[in-house]
Enzyme design. Sequence first.
Site, PDB file in Angstrom:
ATOM      1  N   ASP A   1       0.819  -1.216   0.000  1.00  0.00           N
ATOM      2  CA  ASP A   1       0.000   0.000   0.000  1.00  0.00           C
ATOM      3  C   ASP A   1       0.855   1.270   0.000  1.00  0.00           C
ATOM      4  O   ASP A   1       0.315   2.379  -0.091  1.00  0.00           O
ATOM      5  CB  ASP A   1      -0.939   0.010   1.217  1.00  0.00           C
ATOM      6  CG  ASP A   1      -1.998  -1.083   1.116  1.00  0.00           C
ATOM      7  OD1 ASP A   1      -2.206  -1.617   0.006  1.00  0.00           O
ATOM      8  OD2 ASP A   1      -2.608  -1.410   2.152  1.00  0.00           O
TER       9      ASP A   1
ATOM     10  N   ARG B   1      -3.401   0.911 -10.012  1.00  0.00           N
ATOM     11  CA  ARG B   1      -2.439   1.896  -9.495  1.00  0.00           C
ATOM     12  C   ARG B   1      -1.201   2.031 -10.373  1.00  0.00           C
ATOM     13  O   ARG B   1      -0.554   3.080 -10.370  1.00  0.00           O
ATOM     14  CB  ARG B   1      -2.026   1.537  -8.050  1.00  0.00           C
ATOM     15  CG  ARG B   1      -3.112   1.858  -7.065  1.00  0.00           C
ATOM     16  CD  ARG B   1      -2.691   1.698  -5.611  1.00  0.00           C
ATOM     17  NE  ARG B   1      -3.834   2.013  -4.760  1.00  0.00           N
ATOM     18  CZ  ARG B   1      -4.028   1.558  -3.533  1.00  0.00           C
ATOM     19  NH1 ARG B   1      -3.137   0.755  -2.977  1.00  0.00           N
ATOM     20  NH2 ARG B   1      -5.083   1.906  -2.829  1.00  0.00           N
TER      21      ARG B   1
HETATM   22  C1  S3P Z   1      -5.276  -5.598   3.450  1.00  0.00           C
HETATM   23  C2  S3P Z   1      -4.499  -6.413   2.651  1.00  0.00           C
HETATM   24  C3  S3P Z   1      -3.884  -5.936   1.392  1.00  0.00           C
HETATM   25  C4  S3P Z   1      -3.857  -4.423   1.323  1.00  0.00           C
HETATM   26  C5  S3P Z   1      -5.179  -3.821   1.708  1.00  0.00           C
HETATM   27  C6  S3P Z   1      -5.534  -4.199   3.136  1.00  0.00           C
HETATM   28  C7  S3P Z   1      -5.852  -6.174   4.687  1.00  0.00           C
HETATM   29  O1  S3P Z   1      -4.643  -6.429   0.301  1.00  0.00           O
HETATM   30  O2  S3P Z   1      -3.469  -3.989   0.039  1.00  0.00           O
HETATM   31  O3  S3P Z   1      -5.134  -2.410   1.615  1.00  0.00           O
HETATM   32  O4  S3P Z   1      -6.280  -5.410   5.577  1.00  0.00           O
HETATM   33  O5  S3P Z   1      -5.891  -7.401   4.794  1.00  0.00           O
HETATM   34  P1  S3P Z   1      -4.435  -7.914  -0.320  1.00  0.00           P
HETATM   35  O6  S3P Z   1      -4.846  -8.916   0.695  1.00  0.00           O
HETATM   36  O7  S3P Z   1      -5.330  -7.937  -1.530  1.00  0.00           O
HETATM   37  O8  S3P Z   1      -2.994  -8.035  -0.668  1.00  0.00           O
END
Ligand code: S3P
Length: 435
Positions: free
Chosen positions: A314, A345
């Site tokens: 992120d 992105r």
């Molecule tokens: C998150 C996991 C990530 C991240 C998202 C929040 C979470 O996504 O990019 O902003 O809170 O589990 P992914 O599980 O798709 O990698």
Amino acid sequence: MHSIIVNGRGPLRGTFSVPGDKSISHRAIMLSSIANGVSKLEGFATGEDCMNTVKAFRSLGVNIDRKDTLTVEGKGLHGLKEPGETIDTGNSGTTMRLLLGILAGQSFRTVITGDESLRQRPMRRVTQPLREMGAMISGRDGADFAPLTVKGTNLHPIRHVSPIPSAQVKSAVLLAGLYADGETSVTEPLLSRDHTERMLRFFGAELNTDGTTVRIKGGQELKGRNFSIPGDISAASFFILGACMIPDSKITITNVGVNPTRTRMIDVLRSSGAKITLSGARDEALEPAADITVEWSKLDPFKIGPADMPGLLDEIPALAVAAAFSGGESVIRGASELRVKETDRIKALAADLKNLGADVREQEDGLLIQGVETLKGSEVDSFGDHRIAMAMTIAGMISREETTILNTECINTSFPEFIDTLRILAPDSEIRITD
Ligand code: S3P
């Protein structure tokens, strides 16, 4: 449609805090709701995404009281009730994916949807393992896209091997695993953020971790707990970027979550020459936190690849802006997951940074960025993505030429106080919001 117009003048200076961690806040509501007893949560995230999780659990019959402290009256594993309405999780992928794991174990039917962006994001990565566990889930394109209808059942345990490191996939399967008659395991290629595992243990569940495999036995009762949520390092990343890049800056961000599965951006910036120090470390039972101090310094370009991704996923928007101002070529690869975030992105960063005069080459799985001394002011778009909007606002501050960022309401999904905080840290800069 709101826009932000920035004219950066002078450094960022001051001591401040950022909203509570979004990932931890979502999980805090979910686990408190299916725990027995009352939980009290301090420092809950302020953005719309986490409020969508609160609303979802209110529709499932949970009493949640929001004052300075958030109080959740847990219903136990089997105490949720059928909602009388469609659950709309707005822009929040974490709410939808993790909630699907819990709904898979309920005896009632739920319809779940999201905003236009979320309805285009892939859900099969979660619905497929949940269907293997026995849940009945239907939706467009073989339950790949919301709206989705979920009818839970008595779940069977599975051994899920995820092709991608994803905390959302891991968490959805582990939460469903709580409702399965036996032991469920999830194996991922690299360790993704481990907030769910930490919080499940904190609420009294036993989990077994072995490398990147985690196992959970079904039927374990969770007990309500009181705790405080540290600040969100992903929200902090924009100010870390600004303080690294704007001459004479010095900021301290207090009480930021520094879970090792989330701090890779700090390692990357430090190895590029950034002056970042952590102090006052608090290794709390649930999640570690520290104060982060950042001082301006000249940065070298950096290279990041697949192994770095889970720890800074992120933070790529902030890192891409840092790369655009660091002499030499920076390489971001292994980042194809960014194509299915709130917007694509990779495409958004390439378009915006090019508009600001950077030399960027888009790759299928990342970006090659040739840093320049300074970027020119221009008009860029958030593409409805909060992290792109905040990264571009800081890019405008660094470039010191008037920059307009279009379509910036999305910042409210994670950080409604972002602009007010920036104004306090940079009082000589002009930062306007227009309709
Ligand atoms: C998150 C996991 C990530 C991240 C998202 C929040 C979470 O996504 O990019 O902003 O809170 O589990 P992914 O599980 O798709 O990698």
